[in-house]
Design a protein around this motif. Structure first.
Motif, PDB file in Angstrom:
ATOM      1  N   PHE A 121       0.843  -1.194   0.000  1.00 28.99           N
ATOM      2  CA  PHE A 121       0.000   0.000   0.000  1.00 28.99           C
ATOM      3  C   PHE A 121       0.879   1.246   0.000  1.00 28.99           C
ATOM      4  O   PHE A 121       1.866   1.331   0.739  1.00 28.99           O
ATOM      5  CB  PHE A 121      -0.888   0.039   1.247  1.00 28.99           C
ATOM      6  CG  PHE A 121      -2.110  -0.823   1.186  1.00 28.99           C
ATOM      7  CD1 PHE A 121      -3.147  -0.526   0.307  1.00 28.99           C
ATOM      8  CD2 PHE A 121      -2.244  -1.927   2.024  1.00 28.99           C
ATOM      9  CE1 PHE A 121      -4.289  -1.316   0.256  1.00 28.99           C
ATOM     10  CE2 PHE A 121      -3.383  -2.719   1.985  1.00 28.99           C
ATOM     11  CZ  PHE A 121      -4.407  -2.418   1.098  1.00 28.99           C
ATOM     12  N   CYS A 122       0.503   2.226  -0.810  1.00 32.18           N
ATOM     13  CA  CYS A 122       1.156   3.539  -0.831  1.00 32.18           C
ATOM     14  C   CYS A 122       0.069   4.611  -0.823  1.00 32.18           C
ATOM     15  O   CYS A 122      -1.026   4.379  -1.353  1.00 32.18           O
ATOM     16  CB  CYS A 122       1.990   3.742  -2.099  1.00 32.18           C
ATOM     17  SG  CYS A 122       3.245   2.496  -2.426  1.00 32.18           S
ATOM     18  N   GLY A 123       0.374   5.779  -0.268  1.00 34.99           N
ATOM     19  CA  GLY A 123      -0.516   6.910  -0.458  1.00 34.99           C
ATOM     20  C   GLY A 123      -0.489   7.316  -1.927  1.00 34.99           C
ATOM     21  O   GLY A 123       0.522   7.103  -2.611  1.00 34.99           O
ATOM     22  N   VAL A 147      -3.381  -0.886  -8.727  1.00 29.53           N
ATOM     23  CA  VAL A 147      -4.662  -0.183  -8.785  1.00 29.53           C
ATOM     24  C   VAL A 147      -4.454   1.133  -8.040  1.00 29.53           C
ATOM     25  O   VAL A 147      -3.926   1.144  -6.928  1.00 29.53           O
ATOM     26  CB  VAL A 147      -5.810  -0.977  -8.124  1.00 29.53           C
ATOM     27  CG1 VAL A 147      -7.117  -0.186  -8.209  1.00 29.53           C
ATOM     28  CG2 VAL A 147      -5.968  -2.340  -8.793  1.00 29.53           C
ATOM     29  N   THR A 148      -4.856   2.241  -8.646  1.00 30.63           N
ATOM     30  CA  THR A 148      -4.642   3.554  -8.044  1.00 30.63           C
ATOM     31  C   THR A 148      -5.945   4.149  -7.511  1.00 30.63           C
ATOM     32  O   THR A 148      -7.027   3.702  -7.855  1.00 30.63           O
ATOM     33  CB  THR A 148      -4.034   4.520  -9.075  1.00 30.63           C
ATOM     34  OG1 THR A 148      -4.896   4.579 -10.229  1.00 30.63           O
ATOM     35  CG2 THR A 148      -2.657   4.041  -9.532  1.00 30.63           C
ATOM     36  N   TYR A 149      -5.812   5.158  -6.659  1.00 27.49           N
ATOM     37  CA  TYR A 149      -6.945   5.923  -6.117  1.00 27.49           C
ATOM     38  C   TYR A 149      -7.954   5.050  -5.371  1.00 27.49           C
ATOM     39  O   TYR A 149      -9.161   5.239  -5.472  1.00 27.49           O
ATOM     40  CB  TYR A 149      -7.639   6.721  -7.224  1.00 27.49           C
ATOM     41  CG  TYR A 149      -6.781   7.820  -7.791  1.00 27.49           C
ATOM     42  CD1 TYR A 149      -6.802   9.102  -7.259  1.00 27.49           C
ATOM     43  CD2 TYR A 149      -5.905   7.574  -8.854  1.00 27.49           C
ATOM     44  CE1 TYR A 149      -5.990  10.101  -7.757  1.00 27.49           C
ATOM     45  CE2 TYR A 149      -5.083   8.572  -9.362  1.00 27.49           C
ATOM     46  CZ  TYR A 149      -5.141   9.832  -8.799  1.00 27.49           C
ATOM     47  OH  TYR A 149      -4.326  10.819  -9.289  1.00 27.49           O
ATOM     48  N   ALA A 150      -7.462   4.104  -4.596  1.00 25.56           N
ATOM     49  CA  ALA A 150      -8.347   3.233  -3.814  1.00 25.56           C
ATOM     50  C   ALA A 150      -8.907   3.976  -2.610  1.00 25.56           C
ATOM     51  O   ALA A 150      -8.228   4.805  -2.001  1.00 25.56           O
ATOM     52  CB  ALA A 150      -7.584   1.999  -3.349  1.00 25.56           C
ATOM     53  N   ILE A 151     -10.149   3.682  -2.266  1.00 17.47           N
ATOM     54  CA  ILE A 151     -10.747   4.221  -1.045  1.00 17.47           C
ATOM     55  C   ILE A 151     -11.240   3.108  -0.115  1.00 17.47           C
ATOM     56  O   ILE A 151     -11.529   3.354   1.052  1.00 17.47           O
ATOM     57  CB  ILE A 151     -11.912   5.199  -1.331  1.00 17.47           C
ATOM     58  CG1 ILE A 151     -13.027   4.513  -2.135  1.00 17.47           C
ATOM     59  CG2 ILE A 151     -11.415   6.431  -2.060  1.00 17.47           C
ATOM     60  CD1 ILE A 151     -14.291   5.347  -2.231  1.00 17.47           C
ATOM     61  N   GLU A 152     -11.327   1.874  -0.642  1.00 19.18           N
ATOM     62  CA  GLU A 152     -11.680   0.715   0.176  1.00 19.18           C
ATOM     63  C   GLU A 152     -10.924  -0.486  -0.362  1.00 19.18           C
ATOM     64  O   GLU A 152     -10.597  -0.542  -1.554  1.00 19.18           O
ATOM     65  CB  GLU A 152     -13.196   0.429   0.131  1.00 19.18           C
ATOM     66  CG  GLU A 152     -14.058   1.488   0.789  1.00 19.18           C
ATOM     67  CD  GLU A 152     -15.552   1.167   0.681  1.00 19.18           C
ATOM     68  OE1 GLU A 152     -15.889   0.026   0.288  1.00 19.18           O
ATOM     69  OE2 GLU A 152     -16.372   2.056   0.970  1.00 19.18           O
ATOM     70  N   CYS A 179       0.219  -7.452  -5.311  1.00 17.41           N
ATOM     71  CA  CYS A 179      -0.220  -6.256  -6.027  1.00 17.41           C
ATOM     72  C   CYS A 179       0.198  -5.015  -5.265  1.00 17.41           C
ATOM     73  O   CYS A 179       0.571  -5.087  -4.083  1.00 17.41           O
ATOM     74  CB  CYS A 179      -1.737  -6.263  -6.215  1.00 17.41           C
ATOM     75  SG  CYS A 179      -2.660  -6.391  -4.659  1.00 17.41           S
ATOM     76  N   LEU A 180       0.137  -3.886  -5.927  1.00 12.76           N
ATOM     77  CA  LEU A 180       0.421  -2.597  -5.299  1.00 12.76           C
ATOM     78  C   LEU A 180      -0.799  -1.699  -5.464  1.00 12.76           C
ATOM     79  O   LEU A 180      -1.356  -1.594  -6.561  1.00 12.76           O
ATOM     80  CB  LEU A 180       1.656  -1.939  -5.909  1.00 12.76           C
ATOM     81  CG  LEU A 180       2.096  -0.621  -5.249  1.00 12.76           C
ATOM     82  CD1 LEU A 180       3.626  -0.511  -5.226  1.00 12.76           C
ATOM     83  CD2 LEU A 180       1.505   0.603  -5.952  1.00 12.76           C
TER      84      LEU A 180
END
Length: 269
Positions: A121-123, A147-152, A179-180
């Motif tokens: 996980f990255c910000g 996958v980018t811009y995750a919120i959940e 995954c990242l």
């Protein structure tokens, strides 16, 4: 249970940053440092997976000077189990490309120590640079789906289900392990530490990965200033423009006439 890595950055509090009017550089003296807010959201998503799957381990990694240990301790207090600081003069001056390369080398080393990570996980971005490049670049260096811009994030046995933010609203995406994921601001706030967890984090060991620990698997041409194609020529504060003219006439017709007169006076017509 999952093996999760969360990338953390210590950043200056941007609400306190000022620019030197003469040198045109950031004035960092006296500016407090904080955990990058988007990284805190990333840690919260990891911690929520840990809540649902006992035995899940969260490792933290940060690249920065020795004082970045403070950020790692804050994160140990709210869900992290172990922390590593990537630090050394050889890494100084790295732009996003060099930083992501150094972190990818560090992650490969960490997997030798902590086992293969199921999720990184990255910000989505750091608030002191706002490039949103480091997370995706790490994925490319290592060769991971991202996958980018995750919120959940919902962890299933063989895949991670992500709710992500898009221009038109939200999408649900499933991605296989490893995954990242880069994380943006969700609808909830990060959890607060307890007194007990803060005390434990204060005493916890922060493991340091220096240049010597990573040198064997690293290309020296890709780190520090030498490996940074981005060059910042100047930093400046935009000039404050004077306020406009307010036209406040009784009717729209009179307002139009006043506007026309002002434009003629300024030789716009």
């Amino acid at each position: 249970m999952k093996n999760i890595l969360v990338c953390i950055k210590q950043v200056p509090d941007t609400t306190e940053i000022r620019i030197d009017p003469v040198k045109k550089t950031l004035i960092r003296e006296g500016v407090p440092s904080i955990v990058n807010p988007f990284d805190a959201y990333a840690l919260e998503l990891a911690a929520r997976i840990k809540d649902k799957e006992p035995g899940t381990k969260i490792t933290l990694v940060s690249m920065g000077p020795p004082q970045a240990e403070n950020a790692l301790r804050e994160c140990l207090a709210v869900g992290g189990d172990k922390a590593y600081l990537v630090s050394g003069r050889e890494f100084g001056g790295s732009d996003t490309l060099a930083t992501s390369y150094i972190l990818s080398c560090a992650i490969k080393k960490l997997e030798e120590l902590e086992g293969k990570f199921d999720i990184i996980f990255c910000g989505k971005q750091a608030i002191d640079g706002d490039t949103a490049q480091v997370g995706p670049e790490i994925a490319e260096h290592i060769g991971l789906p991202q996958v980018t811009y995750a919120i959940e994030a919902e962890a299933e046995e063989d895949r991670l289900v992500i709710k992500k933010e898009v221009e038109a609203g939200f999408e649900k995406v499933a991605v296989s392990y490893p995954c990242l994921i880069t994380v943006t601001k969700p609808s909830f706030d990060p959890r607060f530490p307890t007194i007990k967890s803060k005390m434990a984090a204060k005493k916890a060991e922060i493991n340091v990965l220096a240049y010597a620990d990573l040198e064997a698997g690293m290309d020296n041409e890709r780190i520090g200033l030498k490996g940074s194609p981005t060059k910042v020529k100047k930093t400046f504060t935009p000039e404050v423009k004077t306020s406009g003219v307010k036209i406040n006439e009784p009717t729209s017709e009179e307002g139009a006439e006043k506007l026309f007169a002002i434009l003629c006076e300024d030789k716009v017509f």
